[in-house]
Write an enzyme that holds these catalytic residues in place. Structure first.
Site, short mmCIF file in Angstrom:
data_model
loop_
_atom_site.label_atom_id
_atom_site.label_comp_id
_atom_site.label_asym_id
_atom_site.label_seq_id
_atom_site.Cartn_x
_atom_site.Cartn_y
_atom_site.Cartn_z
N GLY A 59 -33.56 11.84 9.56
CA GLY A 59 -32.18 11.51 9.93
C GLY A 59 -31.25 11.84 8.79
CB CYS A 60 -28.17 10.15 7.71
SG CYS A 60 -27.00 10.13 6.34
CG PHE A 61 -28.92 14.38 3.41
CD1 PHE A 61 -27.69 13.80 3.29
CD2 PHE A 61 -28.98 15.76 3.51
CE1 PHE A 61 -26.52 14.55 3.26
CE2 PHE A 61 -27.83 16.54 3.47
CZ PHE A 61 -26.60 15.92 3.34
#
Length: 173
Positions: A9-11
């Site tokens: 997902g979002c880093f």
């Protein structure tokens, strides 16, 4: 030192988790396995570049193993949602382990199989060769450390960190 590249997902979220682990020397946010040279965040966010938001973990394997890193990976994001983590949707948010050698590939396959016992739905994480990698823009690096009061960070990251500490407390710095 060894490296492991994963996308969950979002880093910003995955980076915040792995930065807390003993034996992890660096966590770098980046983009991997797309088709556009030198992608920007804006381009990756369209979902049309083929890139995944990933982190590159540099770690001391005499302190922490790839098996432990992969266990943390599968436990601190939802590997059962295709191209989605929470409200973040698109192929850039896919769950993926990107390997550079057979040892890492086999470790990822074993970790995924073991992790399936923790999830009711099938794990959809891809395990594939790392084809290309580009470091994300400077403002994405250590994002949570620099922006802990940002709304997204406040809502999404603390539950992940709590899960990390509850399940892997002895591995946390």
């Amino acid at each position: 030192m060894r490296e492991l590249v994963v996308g969950g997902g979002c880093f910003w979220c995955t980076e915040a988790v792995f930065e807390l682990l003993r034996g992890v020397h660096d966590v770098e946010s980046g983009y991997a396995n797309g088709h556009l040279p030198n992608p920007t965040y804006r381009e990756v966010c369209t979902g049309d570049t083929g890139y995944a938001e990933v982190i590159k973990i540099t770690y001391d394997d005499s302190v922490i193993t790839v098996d432990t890193l992969l266990d943390v990976f599968f436990a601190t994001h939802n590997p059962t949602t295709l191209n989605q983590q929470g409200a973040d949707r698109g192929t850039q948010y896919r769950s993926t382990v990107l390997y550079t050698d057979e040892e890492t590939k086999e470790a990822a396959e074993a970790a995924m199989e073991a992790a399936q016992e923790e999830w009711n739905d099938p794990i959809v994480t891809t395990i594939e060769p790392l084809e290309n990698y580009y470091k994300a823009e400077t403002y994405h690096q250590d994002y949570y450390q620099q922006n802990p009061m940002q709304g997204y960070c406040m809502a999404v990251i603390p539950p992940k960190l709590a899960k990390l500490k509850a399940k892997f407390g002895k591995e946390v710095k």
